[in-house]
Design a protein around this motif. Sequence first.
Motif, PDB file in Angstrom:
ATOM      1  N   MET A 144      39.086  39.023  41.377  1.00  0.00           N
ATOM      2  CA  MET A 144      39.933  39.916  42.166  1.00  0.00           C
ATOM      3  C   MET A 144      41.229  39.205  42.534  1.00  0.00           C
ATOM      4  O   MET A 144      41.289  37.979  42.528  1.00  0.00           O
ATOM      5  CB  MET A 144      39.195  40.369  43.434  1.00  0.00           C
ATOM      6  CG  MET A 144      37.936  41.182  43.149  1.00  0.00           C
ATOM      7  SD  MET A 144      37.199  41.841  44.647  1.00  0.00           S
ATOM      8  CE  MET A 144      38.474  43.021  45.115  1.00  0.00           C
ATOM      9  N   ARG A 145      42.237  39.997  42.889  1.00  0.00           N
ATOM     10  CA  ARG A 145      43.547  39.465  43.223  1.00  0.00           C
ATOM     11  C   ARG A 145      43.848  39.658  44.709  1.00  0.00           C
ATOM     12  O   ARG A 145      43.490  40.674  45.313  1.00  0.00           O
ATOM     13  CB  ARG A 145      44.627  40.152  42.400  1.00  0.00           C
ATOM     14  CG  ARG A 145      44.520  39.886  40.898  1.00  0.00           C
ATOM     15  CD  ARG A 145      44.883  38.448  40.579  1.00  0.00           C
ATOM     16  NE  ARG A 145      44.691  38.132  39.160  1.00  0.00           N
ATOM     17  CZ  ARG A 145      44.931  36.930  38.644  1.00  0.00           C
ATOM     18  NH1 ARG A 145      45.358  35.943  39.412  1.00  0.00           N
ATOM     19  NH2 ARG A 145      44.733  36.712  37.355  1.00  0.00           N
ATOM     20  N   CYS A 146      44.507  38.690  45.287  1.00  0.00           N
ATOM     21  CA  CYS A 146      44.945  38.755  46.675  1.00  0.00           C
ATOM     22  C   CYS A 146      45.933  39.910  46.828  1.00  0.00           C
ATOM     23  O   CYS A 146      46.909  40.002  46.069  1.00  0.00           O
ATOM     24  CB  CYS A 146      45.594  37.432  47.074  1.00  0.00           C
ATOM     25  SG  CYS A 146      46.314  37.403  48.735  1.00  0.00           S
ATOM     26  N   LEU A 147      45.704  40.769  47.793  1.00  0.00           N
ATOM     27  CA  LEU A 147      46.594  41.902  48.008  1.00  0.00           C
ATOM     28  C   LEU A 147      47.948  41.476  48.554  1.00  0.00           C
ATOM     29  O   LEU A 147      48.924  42.223  48.455  1.00  0.00           O
ATOM     30  CB  LEU A 147      45.953  42.898  48.980  1.00  0.00           C
ATOM     31  CG  LEU A 147      44.731  43.667  48.485  1.00  0.00           C
ATOM     32  CD1 LEU A 147      44.241  44.626  49.572  1.00  0.00           C
ATOM     33  CD2 LEU A 147      45.047  44.425  47.213  1.00  0.00           C
ATOM     34  N   ASN A 148      48.008  40.259  49.095  1.00  0.00           N
ATOM     35  CA  ASN A 148      49.259  39.801  49.684  1.00  0.00           C
ATOM     36  C   ASN A 148      50.188  39.140  48.656  1.00  0.00           C
ATOM     37  O   ASN A 148      51.382  39.421  48.624  1.00  0.00           O
ATOM     38  CB  ASN A 148      48.978  38.831  50.827  1.00  0.00           C
ATOM     39  CG  ASN A 148      50.232  38.435  51.574  1.00  0.00           C
ATOM     40  OD1 ASN A 148      50.876  39.270  52.197  1.00  0.00           O
ATOM     41  ND2 ASN A 148      50.593  37.164  51.514  1.00  0.00           N
ATOM     42  N   CYS A 149      49.637  38.254  47.818  1.00  0.00           N
ATOM     43  CA  CYS A 149      50.490  37.482  46.903  1.00  0.00           C
ATOM     44  C   CYS A 149      50.149  37.657  45.433  1.00  0.00           C
ATOM     45  O   CYS A 149      50.912  37.229  44.564  1.00  0.00           O
ATOM     46  CB  CYS A 149      50.434  35.999  47.266  1.00  0.00           C
ATOM     47  SG  CYS A 149      48.840  35.223  46.895  1.00  0.00           S
ATOM     48  N   GLY A 150      48.993  38.233  45.130  1.00  0.00           N
ATOM     49  CA  GLY A 150      48.608  38.447  43.735  1.00  0.00           C
ATOM     50  C   GLY A 150      47.809  37.329  43.116  1.00  0.00           C
ATOM     51  O   GLY A 150      47.339  37.463  41.976  1.00  0.00           O
TER      52      GLY A 150
END
Length: 226
Positions: A1-7
Amino acid sequence: MRCLNCGNKSINELNLKIIFGFEDFVPDNLCELCRSQLNPLNYDEGCIRCYKKNDSNICEDCLLWDKKYNIINCHQALFEYNQFIHSYFKNYKWYGDILLAELFSKDLYNWSKSNKFDLITYIPASNGHLEARGFDPVWEMYHKVFDLTSMLVKIDADKPQAQKNRYERLQTPQTFYFHPDRLDIPSDSSILILDDVYTTGRTLMHARQALEIVGFNNICTFSLSR
């Protein structure tokens, strides 16, 4: 999964309880780098009434509410308001990145498991803010974690709290009233009011007073940041 803040990639580990369905899977939407920029708050390192990092047991804000309104504050918050939190709310609320509403879902879920209330409500957006943003930021942040009941209506103020200095915040007049369709709630219910940021406490104190006027007294409050 990817961080919603920085990717960047975020790590989500599955334990046996999640795999066999005994525990809900709530993804951590923050990567390690972003999480390292947060300053968690706790009861032992700050004000015992609102979690603000403070040299004394009770901060000046809580002493003010006690003296002025005879309110013994009962507030919890997860993170200290710092530059990371400031940037987060700027992107979420002012630039309207609604996906960021779920950035802290894992943290909120973990807190909810050990804090139970009869009823949970929230600070609603006023009609003016709702029309300008197109969404209610507090409701969006919390509704997937908590079973929310709408109890308050907010009147448009002269200007947003974020645009006021400390003195102006403290002088803000009452902008809440109790929702007229919620008179069937037992007055002895334990109630939690949710907000996004606690600065001076003025907003949440007004919300508390709106509920106290109609007979509720067992009230606590919570915010993501303090």
